[in-house]
Write a protein that holds these residues in place. Structure first.
Motif: not given
Length: 186
Positions: A43-44, A47-48, A50-52, A56
């Motif tokens: 999920y992390h 959900s993230h 585009t920002s990772l 990462e």
């Protein structure tokens, strides 16, 4: 001691293998925790996404692979251990019976576990190698760099220890099996 008492003692000792059943049930619950951890990390990641950064994302994916490999190890220990030490599983007609289960014994289980530990250690070591660049760039003094370098060396040492241990176990198992086969020939 009478034969009746000896037979009762032997039956009691043999029945004591069932004391391991709660341990295997506990491993099933532990696998549930790994499922939760996997879903939480997935999920992390989603959900993230585009920002990772790419690094990462790679570290999270390696973490997911690590969780899957530990879960596989739990299944091998739970199913193989129960089958070997507690009671035979009646799965002869089951279409999903794992191939390895039909010829599992303590030696095979040890080698499979050692191989799984090497795989888990390899994934963990890869994560360390990827992450070490970030940590070294954030280090503010020579002491922090030394701690990071020593940490990596310890991880490599642990991994090499797993590999050597697995090779020694496999070699020992091979010697024991060849000795047993030679004993049957005579």
């Amino acid at each position: 001691m009478s034969n009746k008492a000896i037979n009762a003692l032997e039956k009691f000792i043999f029945a004591s293998r069932w004391l391991q059943a709660p341990l295997y049930l506990g491993l099933i619950f532990a696998q549930g925790v790994y499922v939760y951890k996997f879903l939480h990390e997935l999920y992390h990641l989603v959900s993230h996404a585009t920002s990772l950064s790419e690094v990462e994302i790679m570290l999270i994916v390696l973490g997911l692979i690590d969780v899957v490999m530990v879960a596989n190890l739990l299944i091998m220990v739970t199913v193989g251990g129960y089958q070997t030490f507690v009671s035979k599983l009646d799965l002869d007609e089951h279409p999903d019976q794992p191939e390895w289960l039909s010829h599992v014994n303590a030696g095979v289980l040890k080698i499979k576990l050692a191989t799984a530990l090497i795989g888990i250690s390899s994934i963990h070591l890869l994560k360390v190698f990827i992450d070490v660049g970030n940590k070294m760039s954030q280090a503010t003094d020579a002491f922090q760099l030394m701690v990071i370098e020593h940490g990596v060396m310890y991880q490599i040492g642990i991994h090499v220890t797993f590999v050597i241990s697995a090779l020694v176990m496999a070699y020992t198992d091979r010697i024991m099996n060849s000795t047993l086969l030679m004993g049957k020939d005579h």
